[in-house]
Design a protein around this motif. Sequence first.
Motif, PDB file in Angstrom:
ATOM      1  N   GLY A  70       0.486  -1.152  -0.140  1.00  0.00           N
ATOM      2  CA  GLY A  70       0.143  -0.225  -0.087  1.00  0.00           C
ATOM      3  C   GLY A  70       0.772   0.903  -0.255  1.00  0.00           C
ATOM      4  O   GLY A  70       0.162   2.086  -0.309  1.00  0.00           O
ATOM      5  N   GLY A  71       2.572   0.728   0.707  1.00  0.00           N
ATOM      6  CA  GLY A  71       2.876   2.112   0.237  1.00  0.00           C
ATOM      7  C   GLY A  71       3.016   2.462  -1.232  1.00  0.00           C
ATOM      8  O   GLY A  71       2.985   2.179  -2.187  1.00  0.00           O
ATOM      9  N   THR A  72       4.097   3.445  -1.287  1.00  0.00           N
ATOM     10  CA  THR A  72       3.929   4.938  -2.808  1.00  0.00           C
ATOM     11  C   THR A  72       5.716   4.961  -2.610  1.00  0.00           C
ATOM     12  O   THR A  72       5.977   5.088  -1.816  1.00  0.00           O
ATOM     13  N   PHE A  73       5.719   4.988  -4.673  1.00  0.00           N
ATOM     14  CA  PHE A  73       7.166   5.619  -4.235  1.00  0.00           C
ATOM     15  C   PHE A  73       7.164   5.622  -6.004  1.00  0.00           C
ATOM     16  O   PHE A  73       6.406   6.446  -6.561  1.00  0.00           O
ATOM     17  N   ALA A  74       8.505   7.371  -5.623  1.00  0.00           N
ATOM     18  CA  ALA A  74       8.299   8.033  -6.593  1.00  0.00           C
ATOM     19  C   ALA A  74      10.269   7.632  -7.114  1.00  0.00           C
ATOM     20  O   ALA A  74      10.825   8.400  -5.896  1.00  0.00           O
ATOM     21  N   ILE A  75      10.650   7.450  -7.448  1.00  0.00           N
ATOM     22  CA  ILE A  75      11.717   6.893  -8.019  1.00  0.00           C
ATOM     23  C   ILE A  75      11.981   8.344  -9.215  1.00  0.00           C
ATOM     24  O   ILE A  75      12.362   7.791 -11.005  1.00  0.00           O
ATOM     25  N   HIS A  76      13.114   8.902  -9.537  1.00  0.00           N
ATOM     26  CA  HIS A  76      13.480   9.883 -10.959  1.00  0.00           C
ATOM     27  C   HIS A  76      15.255   9.316 -10.759  1.00  0.00           C
ATOM     28  O   HIS A  76      15.872   8.924 -10.092  1.00  0.00           O
ATOM     29  N   ASP A  77      15.858   9.131 -12.266  1.00  0.00           N
ATOM     30  CA  ASP A  77      16.610   8.813 -12.611  1.00  0.00           C
ATOM     31  C   ASP A  77      16.811   9.177 -14.466  1.00  0.00           C
ATOM     32  O   ASP A  77      15.864   8.959 -14.986  1.00  0.00           O
ATOM     33  N   ILE A  78      17.655   8.413 -14.354  1.00  0.00           N
ATOM     34  CA  ILE A  78      18.020   8.499 -15.530  1.00  0.00           C
ATOM     35  C   ILE A  78      17.409   7.391 -16.456  1.00  0.00           C
ATOM     36  O   ILE A  78      18.446   6.283 -15.656  1.00  0.00           O
ATOM     37  N   PHE A  79      16.501   6.915 -16.610  1.00  0.00           N
ATOM     38  CA  PHE A  79      16.252   5.367 -16.965  1.00  0.00           C
ATOM     39  C   PHE A  79      16.420   5.002 -18.616  1.00  0.00           C
ATOM     40  O   PHE A  79      15.828   4.631 -18.812  1.00  0.00           O
ATOM     41  N   SER A  80      17.748   5.747 -18.588  1.00  0.00           N
ATOM     42  CA  SER A  80      18.220   5.143 -20.095  1.00  0.00           C
ATOM     43  C   SER A  80      18.246   3.910 -20.547  1.00  0.00           C
ATOM     44  O   SER A  80      18.543   2.979 -19.608  1.00  0.00           O
ATOM     45  N   LYS A  81      17.946   3.186 -21.930  1.00  0.00           N
ATOM     46  CA  LYS A  81      18.094   1.846 -21.988  1.00  0.00           C
ATOM     47  C   LYS A  81      19.192   1.197 -21.685  1.00  0.00           C
ATOM     48  O   LYS A  81      19.597   0.005 -21.609  1.00  0.00           O
ATOM     49  N   SER A  82      20.750   1.713 -22.422  1.00  0.00           N
ATOM     50  CA  SER A  82      21.713   1.439 -21.709  1.00  0.00           C
ATOM     51  C   SER A  82      21.776   1.402 -20.858  1.00  0.00           C
ATOM     52  O   SER A  82      23.240   0.804 -20.570  1.00  0.00           O
ATOM     53  N   LYS A  83      21.155   2.567 -19.518  1.00  0.00           N
ATOM     54  CA  LYS A  83      21.553   2.120 -18.325  1.00  0.00           C
ATOM     55  C   LYS A  83      20.905   0.701 -17.527  1.00  0.00           C
ATOM     56  O   LYS A  83      21.279   0.694 -16.377  1.00  0.00           O
ATOM     57  N   TYR A  84      19.374   1.544 -18.102  1.00  0.00           N
ATOM     58  CA  TYR A  84      18.376   0.513 -17.304  1.00  0.00           C
ATOM     59  C   TYR A  84      18.056  -0.945 -18.277  1.00  0.00           C
ATOM     60  O   TYR A  84      17.120  -1.860 -17.296  1.00  0.00           O
TER      61      TYR A  84
END
Length: 150
Positions: A87-101
């Motif tokens: 039930g908890g919330t999350f907000a993750i900001h990052d550089i989600f480029s294909k080469s990294k993730y």
Amino acid sequence: VAKRNPQAQVIGIVRWGSEYASFSKALCERNAKAEGVTNTTFRQGDATHLDFPDETFDAVVSNYVYHNIPGDRQQYLLETLRTLKKGGTFAIHDIFSKSKYGDMQAFVRKLRDMGYQRVELIDTTNGRFMTRIEAGWMALSGSALLTGIK
């Protein structure tokens, strides 16, 4: 987070080391004091293996952390989400480029299949937070916000 949620106890997990020599626990504490917040504590940590039991936190927030850590970044996200209560919330900001993730749309589907709700990957280089030109200039191309509920 601490300022907007004064009733919450906020724990900042930070890595201090030679590669981040200008950062320290004392600096984090001074910044919190400068912002007038008293509901924070700071701990040294490792995002690849968090020293917390499953389902510890009501919310998880991160800003530009995982792209700096070599390895399976999707697995690091799962490690972080492991500490989130149902039930908890999350907000993750990052550089989600294909080469990294890798394929983040597939990761979004995986989270939904695991029972997470309202999972979204929101582009933050479309003018809402910064423009694509600004993102390129600041080496932040691929920036997005991963949000949802466990």
